[in-house]
Each structure stands twice: as structure tokens, then as C-alpha cells.
Design an enzyme around this catalytic site. Structure first.
Site, PDB file in Angstrom:
ATOM      1  N   CYS A  54      36.357  39.325  39.079  1.00  9.86           N
ATOM      2  CA  CYS A  54      36.992  38.518  37.710  1.00  9.86           C
ATOM      3  C   CYS A  54      38.301  39.181  37.616  1.00  9.86           C
ATOM      4  O   CYS A  54      39.051  38.466  37.235  1.00  9.86           O
ATOM      5  CB  CYS A  54      36.117  39.472  36.628  1.00  9.86           C
ATOM      6  SG  CYS A  54      34.321  39.422  35.366  1.00  9.86           S
TER       7      CYS A  54
ATOM      8  N   CYS B 265      15.184  39.070  48.096  1.00  7.69           N
ATOM      9  CA  CYS B 265      14.582  37.204  48.311  1.00  7.69           C
ATOM     10  C   CYS B 265      15.046  36.630  47.522  1.00  7.69           C
ATOM     11  O   CYS B 265      15.566  35.355  47.790  1.00  7.69           O
ATOM     12  CB  CYS B 265      13.021  38.515  47.202  1.00  7.69           C
ATOM     13  SG  CYS B 265      12.094  39.235  47.866  1.00  7.69           S
TER      14      CYS B 265
END
Length: 396
Positions: free
Chosen positions: A185, A173
Site C-alpha cells: 500500500c 499450498c
């Protein structure tokens, strides 16, 4: 029998002293089962603080090994751990801090082949990974098994966090169109303290849920800035067109297959807790004896602070009982009880033969304002399958 061993009592004293945790809250943590996916920058603080808090069963899954480039943010590991499986090292560190819990490690990656078996056993899942593929897998499995999960991510100086509940907005959603070229990262870098800060928020979110599973959990996405140490929250709304969680006949049918009863041999307060506490035999007996022991050992003290109530007929009570007062369930049940026990702060433990009448009685008393009401799930019929519990009651 005590709810905690002497070592546990010492270990968790500062928790138990907190009004928001107390004995019952700590016992919930002791009986909780958590799956932590990923033992990297987020997973390190998550597993350490959940373990230190006394979460009873923690499973850590991570297929990677410790590398030197991890060490600036994954402070759970030492230089000498380079090359070792992260999940195994993390498990050992947690157990060194708290030997009273169970910590298991799985040194493979989460996949479609193992996810259902792992998630079916736990109360909540924590996503401590750094890739969307795993999050999609988690989202689908947690929806299917009706399990909550805590999502978190970090990059550079920014972090995100959200608790996804089975009945709230899901991951898809919020992220319907997943990015295909987002950095991680390894390629973009991350400030060393950021995973620690967000991981602590993630662990705290998990503890809040385990301590208060019935609280209203508003669906929100929390955005943390490491540049100015500010957190802002965005309210999330379920997307009726979501491919993952939108209602469908197929989804309802799949959920019906997953609805199975909890084994009485593995009693868990969190699983049993609904609108009132319906406790399996083990927890019912432990809670009753705990209240008695805490409030005093004399008969007068027990009668004052804890009420053991048999709501069967007087003939059934005379035939066999485990003690306590006999007050048959009737139309004037609550009035008669209130006349004898006007104080609503008492702990009330109710039993019958099958658990049906005791649950109804507990619901009636709770509606009248009695807050500490416990019904023996399965009744005497189930309790008598556990002779040692009956002995404990008789001894206590």
C-alpha cells in the site's frame, strides 16, 4: 447466576435476538480469545467489530505508530493520534465502545520470539498485516499449534480473503512460490474503502467460525473487486507436496507434544465442544441455571424445559447428589429416558462421578435425536473442587 451482566445483556440484545447467535452463541463469543496481528487498514475494522460483537479477549499486536498517511483508510485513528502506538490507540478505542471485554495491546512486531506464546493462548488468529514474511511465520505457527487463521490482503482496488484451517489447504499450498517484488500500500496505494470492506469480511469470517466451530469450513480463497463490488471464490486443494503442511512423521511427533488439556479454571465452550457439548464445571452450572432462569422460576417450568440427570447408581445418588433425576446408565437407558421425556427440544444436563458415564449417556441421547445435551466434564469429582459453584446450584 446469569451468564451475562446487566450491562452485557443490554449491549448484546440485538445479537441475542438473532436465531443464528442467541444466548449460547453470544456466550461462545464472550469466552473466545482472538489474536489480531496488525492494527492498520484491515486491523481497524476487525478489532472494532470483534470488540463490538462481544469477543471476550482480544490481543492486538502492532509495532508501528500512527502516521498522517494512514488516516485516509485507518479511520479508527484521529489526527491527534499521529505518533502514538497503533496497538495502544486501537485498544483504547475498542474498550470505549465495549467496556465489558478484555483488550490488550502489544506494541512490538510479531516475531519468532513471541509468536508461539501468543498463538498457544487463542482460539483463532487474524492476519491484518501487509507482508509475506509475517504470513509465513503465522502459517507455520498456526499449523504447529493446530489453530485456524484468517488471511486477508488489499492492494489498489483488489482484496483477498481466506480461512485456513489446520486440516485444510494452508497458505503455502496457495502461494508455494512467494513473490519477492510485490508492491504494498505504501508504494502502490489503496482505495480508502477497500481495507474497510475486506476487514469487515475478515471479522465476519472470524465470528462465523467462533459461533459455529464445528461447521464444515470449505477451503476457499475469496477475491474481492472494489471496482465492481464483486466477490468470486476459488476452491482450494491441499498440496500433498507442500513444504509446510504435507503429512510427515516429524510433523506428527511435533503435534503430539502440543496436545495439552484445557484448564478447568479457564473454561471455553469452543475448546470443549466436540461431537457433543462436554462442559467444564463453571459453564455447566452457568448453562443449567441460565436455562432455568430463562424458562421460568417455578418447579414445573424447570421440569418441563430443563432436565438435570444423574446417571450413577441409586446408592451413589442417595449418598450425595446435586439434584435432578437419577437414571443409572444401563442397556435400556435411552428407552427409559425417552418414555419419560419424549420431547427432544429439552436441555438435558447429565452428571456422574468422573464424567465418563455422563459423556457416554450424552452420546447415546444425541444419537437418538436429542440436540441439547450437556455432559459435566470431570463429573462431581471436579465440580466439588469449586464450592462456590455447588452453592450456586443449591441457591438456583
Amino acid at each position: 447466576m446469569s451468564l451475562f451482566s446487566a450491562g452485557e445483556w443490554q449491549q448484546y440484545q440485538r445479537h441475542i435476538q438473532l436465531e443464528q447467535v442467541g444466548i449460547e452463541g453470544q456466550f461462545r463469543l464472550k469466552n473466545a480469545t482472538v489474536l489480531v496481528v496488525g492494527a492498520g487498514g484491515l486491523g481497524c475494522p476487525v478489532v472494532m467489530y470483534l470488540g463490538a460483537a462481544g469477543v471476550g479477549k482480544i490481543t492486538i499486536i502492532d509495532g508501528d505508530s500512527v502516521s498522517q498517511s494512514n488516516l485516509h483508510r485507518q479511520v479508527l485513528y484521529a489526527f491527534s493520534d499521529i505518533g502514538k502506538p497503533k496497538a495502544s490507540v486501537a485498544s483504547d478505542r475498542v474498550k470505549q465502545n465495549n467496556p465489558f471485554i478484555s483488550v490488550s495491546d502489544i506494541t512490538t512486531h510479531l516475531s519468532a520470539a513471541n509468536i508461539d506464546e501468543l498463538i498457544a493462548k487463542v482460539d483463532i488468529v487474524l492476519d491484518c498485516t501487509d507482508n509475506f514474511a509475517t504470513r509465513l511465520l503465522l502459517n507455520e505457527a498456526c499449523l504447529a499449534h493446530r489453530k485456524p487463521w484468517v488471511y486477508a490482503s488489499v492492494l489498489g482496488l483488489e482484496g483477498q480473503l481466506a480461512l485456513f484451517m489446520p486440516s485444510s489447504a494452508c497458505f503455502r499450498c496457495v502461494f508455494p512460490d512467494l513473490p519477492t517484488d510485490i508492491a504494498d500500500c505504501n508504494s502502490a496505494g489503496v482505495l480508502s474503502t477497500l481495507p474497510g470492506l475486506v476487514g469487515l469480511l475478515q471479522a465476519n469470517t472470524c465470528l462465523e467460525y467462533l459461533l459455529n466451530p464445528q461447521q464444515e469450513n470449505l477451503s476457499r480463497l475469496h477475491l474481492f473487486s472494489g471496482k465492481n463490488n464483486q466477490i468470486r471464490s476459488i476452491s482450494l486443494q491441499q498440496n500433498p507436496q507442500c513444504d509446510a503442511c504435507a503429512p510427515s512423521d516429524r510433523g506428527a511427533a511435533k503435534q503430539a507434544e502440543l496436545n495439552t488439556s484445557t484448564s478447568d479454571d479457564e473454561v471455553n465452550i469452543h475448546e470443549a465442544e466436540k461431537s457433543l457439548l462436554a462442559l467444564g464445571p463453571q459453564v455447566f452450572v452457568q448453562q443449567l441455571l441460565a436455562v432455568r432462569n430463562l424458562k421460568g422460576s417455578s418447579d414445573s417450568a424447570v421440569r418441563k424445559h430443563a432436565v438435570l440427570l444423574d446417571v450413577r447408581s441409586t446408592d451413589e445418588h442417595r449418598g450425595f447428589n446435586i439434584g435432578g433425576q437419577c437414571l443409572p446408565l444401563s442397556d435400556d437407558f435411552t428407552d427409559v429416558f425417552h418414555a419419560k421425556h419424549a420431547e427432544r427440544t429439552k436441555s438435558i444436563f447429565i452428571y456422574c462421578q468422573s464424567g465418563k458415564r455422563s459423556y457416554e449417556a450424552a452420546a447415546l441421547l444425541q444419537a437418538k435425536g436429542y440436540g441439547r445435551v450437556y455432559s459435566l466434564e470431570g463429573g462431581l469429582g471436579e465440580l466439588l473442587r469449586h464450592p462456590k459453584l455447588v452453592e450456586k446450584l443449591q441457591e438456583g
